[in-house]
Motif scaffolding. Sequence first.
Motif, short mmCIF file in Angstrom:
data_model
loop_
_atom_site.label_atom_id
_atom_site.label_comp_id
_atom_site.label_asym_id
_atom_site.label_seq_id
_atom_site.Cartn_x
_atom_site.Cartn_y
_atom_site.Cartn_z
N PRO A 68 0.81 -1.22 0.00
CA PRO A 68 0.00 0.00 0.00
C PRO A 68 0.84 1.27 0.00
N ASP A 69 1.87 1.30 0.84
CA ASP A 69 2.69 2.52 0.91
C ASP A 69 3.45 2.74 -0.40
N GLU A 89 1.12 4.16 -2.86
CA GLU A 89 0.93 5.57 -2.51
C GLU A 89 2.05 6.42 -3.13
N ARG A 90 3.27 5.95 -2.97
CA ARG A 90 4.41 6.69 -3.51
C ARG A 90 4.37 6.75 -5.04
N GLN A 149 1.72 6.68 -6.90
CA GLN A 149 0.68 7.64 -7.29
C GLN A 149 1.16 9.07 -7.09
N ALA A 150 1.93 9.28 -6.03
CA ALA A 150 2.49 10.62 -5.78
C ALA A 150 3.41 11.01 -6.93
N ALA A 174 -2.75 -0.97 -9.62
CA ALA A 174 -3.64 -0.80 -8.48
C ALA A 174 -4.72 -1.89 -8.46
#
Lengths: 234, 234
Positions: free
Chosen positions: B105-106, B109-110, B112-113, B190
Amino acid sequence: MSKSEVRPLRRSQQLREQIEERIVTGVYQPGTRLDEQDLAASFGVSRTPVREALIQLAAGGLIDLRPRRGAIIPETSAERLYEMFEVMAELEAMCGRLAARRIRPDELERLQAAHRACAAAHDAGDPDRYYLLNEAFHEHVYTASHNGFLGEQAAALHLRLRPYRRLQLRVRDRMGASFQEHMEIIEAIAAGDGERAAAALRAHIVIQGERFTDLVATLRQLNAQDKPAAAALR
Amino acid sequence: MSKSEVRPLRRSQQLREQIEERIVTGVYQPGTRLDEQDLAASFGVSRTPVREALIQLAAGGLIDLRPRRGAIIPETSAERLYEMFEVMAELEAMCGRLAARRIRPDELERLQAAHRACAAAHDAGDPDRYYLLNEAFHEHVYTASHNGFLGEQAAALHLRLRPYRRLQLRVRDRMGASFQEHMEIIEAIAAGDGERAAAALRAHIVIQGERFTDLVATLRQLNAQDKPAAAALR
DNA sequence: TGATGTGATCTTGTATACAATCTATCGCCG
DNA sequence: CGGCGATAGATTGTATACAAGATCACATCA
């Protein structure tokens, strides 16, 4: 060992090959520290070409060269090994997929000849010979991919995995299974079925659960009896 | 350029990076002969570390080191270039396939950032910035594959293809298309759809007929106006 | 006038010398 | 008796010197 140096190959190049051979065959064990002076003395040259050879090996990932700490042969973890086999499988698969589409008649002929040679070694129950001819078989697939760069990459990784690949033949009837798989690979390529060839080659590389566990287990066995591993690998 | 050498990185390592940078950015053109003495003088060191740096570069394939003939930057033929992109596409695809299954998940997140950062550069119409952030995006995919070895191989080839990748942004609205493709890649990862992620990444690499022809054409254009290529690439 | 052979010069490859830093042993102190 | 620090030894990293081969120019000959 042959001193017939018709073409003056660079000294450090020869050294690289010789040291590489010793690492790959297990003469130098993982964890060993390679002393530049010792190597220089044993090869009868100065430290300079030895260093150059070590740098080449480090670039290829065969040794670990840390600043001011010297060259050590990395202990390849089971995880790392798995990763490398995972990549190898995909590279082989790619070679197969391309080969199925691009192979020339004469190349197919040579591939089949290599397969027949493997058959002879298999029938004779000669794993050492089979091992050697197996290398040639794969080399032919690389060539048939008609992607020179891919072929080089595949061959390089193949070399790096050589000690483990060889080990694998110690597993019960691996030779027979390997031979069967070659048959399937050839058929797929001859039929021009890229996806089937890719799948066959991917399956041919020992990464699937059981096989890989077998490999790691064999490895641990060898490590347990500390030094003889070198002899066992040769 | 920062002189804050808290960790005493090996000299030849620094040299390798600097020379590598000059090759990759086109300061040193293909066909150029790199003179050891000149390099040593220009970097203010002796020939020894320069030679060690050159050997590393040769091992990586960035230069051609022939015995007694010196180091020359190989002129990468269109064919060779195509081969390299073909392999790159497959490595990226493999990263994507694995990432779809293994990403945390993290990490997602990165990723997507990084994509959002690319979006900003795209909206601002800043290709240079986009280029830089695009590298980061791909690096995140490599990491998410959770195959360290694969990640290293992919990153190495990515670096080697950097000059051409950059060139590609000169093609009309390549940035916009690239951005769209990133979107598709992220979605597939995802959704945990490995095959879709693989296909998206494979398509993202410029090897398909038209795009590759565009690239080669741009390259020829630059070569035609002899020297300015270096400036154009930077 | 062109081609080939020979020599001078320059560059690479190897050896050696020296400097910098890491490791290990020994001694000291708590 | 164990842990920490200093010094000696050893090993790596860099510079320099020298040897061997390659390139280029020039001259000689067909």
